[in-house]
Design an enzyme around this catalytic site. Structure first.
Site, short mmCIF file in Angstrom:
data_model
loop_
_atom_site.label_atom_id
_atom_site.label_comp_id
_atom_site.label_asym_id
_atom_site.label_seq_id
_atom_site.Cartn_x
_atom_site.Cartn_y
_atom_site.Cartn_z
N ALA A 1 33.19 27.02 -53.59
CA ALA A 1 34.54 27.51 -53.26
C ALA A 1 34.78 28.89 -53.86
CB ALA A 1 35.59 26.51 -53.74
N GLU B 1 19.86 19.08 -59.33
CA GLU B 1 20.73 20.25 -59.49
C GLU B 1 21.37 20.30 -60.85
OE1 GLU B 1 22.61 18.46 -56.44
OE2 GLU B 1 23.77 17.16 -57.79
N ALA C 1 21.28 17.46 -51.21
CA ALA C 1 22.33 16.75 -51.94
C ALA C 1 23.61 17.58 -51.95
CB ALA C 1 21.84 16.42 -53.35
N TYR C 2 24.19 17.79 -53.12
CA TYR C 2 25.45 18.54 -53.24
C TYR C 2 25.34 19.92 -52.59
CZ TYR C 2 29.68 20.23 -55.72
OH TYR C 2 30.92 20.74 -56.03
N ASP D 1 35.19 28.00 -57.97
CA ASP D 1 35.37 26.71 -58.64
C ASP D 1 34.13 26.31 -59.42
OD1 ASP D 1 37.89 26.51 -57.63
OD2 ASP D 1 37.46 24.91 -56.20
N ASP E 1 19.39 7.14 -54.21
CA ASP E 1 18.90 8.37 -54.82
C ASP E 1 19.45 8.57 -56.23
OD1 ASP E 1 17.37 8.93 -52.63
OD2 ASP E 1 18.64 10.53 -51.86
N GLY E 2 20.68 8.09 -56.48
CA GLY E 2 21.23 8.19 -57.83
C GLY E 2 20.42 7.39 -58.83
#
Length: 298
Positions: A218, A154, A195-196, A183, A80-81
């Protein structure tokens, strides 16, 4: 030339594909070599990304540039990258992309190498559909700071280095949404929801949905949760940090920003076109790749 002659000449034009891939991985290079042999036997024209052409020392193949016309399809060989890198390289060219998975999960690159010959045959015969995927576009308050400002997955705004949390003021269509103490803050497309965004507790979205996910990273506020907004709304971000700087990542392409630079994020003016062959659905991908719903029965 008559319309009949024009159509006849168009039909005689050789199909041309552009191949992109991670030139640092041997399994990718082996797969690219196989695809080149396959395409040569079927009379399909091929152009290569600079990295592949150089690594494989294939000077006889043309180099892909934005000026080359026409390219019928692009193949992204890797994970995917690699697909995200391919999409960034193609930009708003409107060239449909087929992802061939030499990596692991492969939500974007979902064609397995064992099926490549069959899938390539279907592509050449025209047995495919095109799926449109939206992107996010980021602008900075100072022009020219981001070379590749569009994200298929993203855009992340994060603290830089080992500094303490940052403060992110987020406005939606000019109205204050929240002052995040966290964060970072992640803005994800439906495509990037797996993903992320997934790893920080954001919601999954089917790729055909039309929304943007806002997920804190976070956060120190337990009463703030991820939020989904329409993708035609505009998001403005202002960041404050003890170090005076922060990190912005656009589909993994990261750079440091001074805190006096604000961001505006909106839907990009074009879409990425994914080639779909066969009946592999998003729901089936969730089951196969994320073991969706495979827990113990009550």
């Amino acid at each position: 030339m008559s319309s009949f002659c024009s159509n006849f000449a168009a039909n005689l034009r050789i199909m041309t594909i552009a191949i992109f891939g991670n030139a640092m991985k041997s399994n990718t290079l082996n797969e690219v070599q196989h695809i080149l042999e396959f395409m040569q036997l079927r009379g399909v024209g091929v152009v290569l990304s600079q990295e592949l052409r150089q690594e494989l020392n294939l000077r006889e193949y043309p180099l892909y540039t934005n000026a080359l016309e026409p390219i019928d399809f692009a193949l992204s060989v890797g994970g995917d990258g690699t697909f995200l890198t391919t999409a960034a390289a193609l930009g708003d060219s409107n060239i449909p992309i087929l992802g061939i998975n030499c990596g692991r999960l492969g939500f974007l690159a979902d064609v397995q190498t064992k099926n490549v010959d069959v899938i390539m045959d279907q592509l050449i015969k025209g047995h495919y559909t095109i799926e449109q995927r939206t992107l996010l576009h980021v602008e900075t308050s100072r022009d020219g700071l981001i070379m590749a400002p569009n994200a298929l997955n993203e855009i992340a705004v994060m603290k830089y280095g080992l500094s303490s949390m940052i403060s992110i003021e987020a406005r939606i269509n000019g109205e204050l949404l929240h002052q995040y103490e966290a964060d970072g803050l992640l803005l994800a497309t439906p495509t990037g929801s797996t993903a992320y965004n997934l790893s920080i507790g954001g919601p999954l979205m089917v790729p055909q949905a039309r929304g943007v996910i806002i997920s804190p990273i976070a956060t120190h506020s337990l009463n703030v949760r991820p939020l989904v907004i329409p993708d035609d709304w505009v998001i403005d971000l202002t960041v404050k940090s003890r170090t005076g700087s922060y990190l912005i990542s656009v589909d993994g392409r990261s750079q440091v920003m001074s805190q006096d630079i604000s961001l505006q994020i909106r839907k990009a003016s074009y879409t990425v076109k994914l080639v779909q062959i066969g009946q592999n659905s998003f729901i089936q991908s969730l089951k196969d790749k994320l073991s969706w719903g495979q827990g113990g029965k009550l």
